[in-house]
Enzyme design. Structure first.
Site, PDB file in Angstrom:
ATOM      1  N   GLN A  90       0.840  -1.209   0.000  1.00 10.94           N
ATOM      2  CA  GLN A  90       0.000   0.000   0.000  1.00 10.94           C
ATOM      3  C   GLN A  90       0.874   1.258   0.000  1.00 10.94           C
ATOM      4  O   GLN A  90       1.802   1.378   0.799  1.00 10.94           O
ATOM      5  CB  GLN A  90      -0.923  -0.002   1.228  1.00 10.94           C
ATOM      6  N   THR A  91       0.580   2.161  -0.925  1.00 15.06           N
ATOM      7  CA  THR A  91       1.330   3.421  -1.010  1.00 15.06           C
ATOM      8  C   THR A  91       0.460   4.630  -0.728  1.00 15.06           C
ATOM      9  O   THR A  91       0.958   5.646  -0.251  1.00 15.06           O
ATOM     10  CB  THR A  91       1.976   3.608  -2.397  1.00 15.06           C
ATOM     11  N   HIS A  96      -8.545   1.782  -0.535  1.00 14.13           N
ATOM     12  CA  HIS A  96      -9.104   1.759  -1.892  1.00 14.13           C
ATOM     13  C   HIS A  96      -9.077   0.330  -2.403  1.00 14.13           C
ATOM     14  O   HIS A  96      -8.184  -0.451  -2.056  1.00 14.13           O
ATOM     15  CB  HIS A  96      -8.335   2.692  -2.838  1.00 14.13           C
TER      16      HIS A  96
HETATM   17  P1  5GP Z   1      -1.647   1.159  -3.611  1.00 11.93           P
HETATM   18  O1  5GP Z   1      -1.703   1.977  -2.362  1.00 11.93           O
HETATM   19  O2  5GP Z   1      -2.911   0.427  -3.911  1.00 11.93           O
HETATM   20  O3  5GP Z   1      -0.480   0.239  -3.662  1.00 11.93           O
HETATM   21  O4  5GP Z   1      -1.388   2.160  -4.816  1.00 11.93           O
HETATM   22  C1  5GP Z   1      -2.095   3.358  -4.991  1.00 11.93           C
HETATM   23  C2  5GP Z   1      -2.840   3.311  -6.277  1.00 11.93           C
HETATM   24  O5  5GP Z   1      -3.484   4.556  -6.434  1.00 11.93           O
HETATM   25  C3  5GP Z   1      -1.920   3.119  -7.499  1.00 11.93           C
HETATM   26  O6  5GP Z   1      -2.498   2.142  -8.358  1.00 11.93           O
HETATM   27  C4  5GP Z   1      -1.966   4.493  -8.141  1.00 11.93           C
HETATM   28  O7  5GP Z   1      -1.789   4.439  -9.524  1.00 11.93           O
HETATM   29  C5  5GP Z   1      -3.365   4.921  -7.778  1.00 11.93           C
HETATM   30  N1  5GP Z   1      -3.695   6.335  -7.938  1.00 11.93           N
HETATM   31  C6  5GP Z   1      -4.807   6.807  -8.561  1.00 11.93           C
HETATM   32  N2  5GP Z   1      -4.834   8.127  -8.544  1.00 11.93           N
HETATM   33  C7  5GP Z   1      -3.712   8.521  -7.905  1.00 11.93           C
HETATM   34  C8  5GP Z   1      -3.179   9.802  -7.592  1.00 11.93           C
HETATM   35  O8  5GP Z   1      -3.746  10.843  -7.898  1.00 11.93           O
HETATM   36  N3  5GP Z   1      -1.996   9.812  -6.939  1.00 11.93           N
HETATM   37  C9  5GP Z   1      -1.353   8.658  -6.584  1.00 11.93           C
HETATM   38  N4  5GP Z   1      -0.185   8.760  -5.932  1.00 11.93           N
HETATM   39  N5  5GP Z   1      -1.835   7.452  -6.863  1.00 11.93           N
HETATM   40  C10 5GP Z   1      -3.002   7.378  -7.522  1.00 11.93           C
END
Ligand code: 5GP
Ligand code: ZN
Length: 124
Positions: A90-91, A96
């Site tokens: 998670q980043t 989500h």
């Molecule tokens: P996760 O936390 O699920 O690993 O990654 C975050 C997800 O949010 C990624 O797939 C990234 O592409 C998506 N994402 C969609 N809109 C945005 C945005 O406006 N900023 C960022 N940093 N990530 C976004």
């Protein structure tokens, strides 16, 4: 949360919103039409969702699936996923749910799907 990318999302990116969730397309899509379902409440974890949200989430996943299938007849499957916690990848620390359309032949060998979070364990 003023420093959260999802709390401060540009309204133009929102393709659906109700009292509990909003939906956007992923800005770095894994596949075309990669969709994110996001609670309006700033919570970090999927496990922070309350019962009403979980019920609504299931409904929205189904609705979005139906819409995606009607929008793009090349879609033949989905991966549904949550990276819950930094160690799980998670980043963006606002919960989500990824709804990732899949298409026949989009990778050479799709077997194992989400098992690919540990790449060497995807195949079995
Ligand atoms: P996760 O936390 O699920 O690993 O990654 C975050 C997800 O949010 C990624 O797939 C990234 O592409 C998506 N994402 C969609 N809109 C945005 C945005 O406006 N900023 C960022 N940093 N990530 C976004
Ligand atoms: Zn947030």
């Amino acid at each position: 949360m003023s420093d959260c990318v999802f709390c401060t999302i540009d309204k133009k990116r929102i393709i659906f919103k109700d009292e509990l969730f909003f939906v956007i397309r992923d800005i770095y899509p894994v596949t075309n039409l990669h969709t994110l379902i996001i609670p309006n409440r700033h919570i970090v974890s999927f496990f922070d969702l309350i019962e009403d949200e979980k019920r609504k989430l299931n409904q929205i996943i189904e609705e979005q699936r139906t819409l995606l299938l009607s929008e793009d007849i090349s879609i033949t499957g989905f991966n549904i996923g949550v990276n819950d916690g930094e160690d799980a990848g998670q980043t963006v620390m606002h919960c989500h749910i990824h709804l990732i359309p899949r298409r026949k032949g989009d990778v050479k060998n799709p077997r194992g799907g989400v098992r690919g979070v540990i790449p060497e364990m995807q195949g079995y």
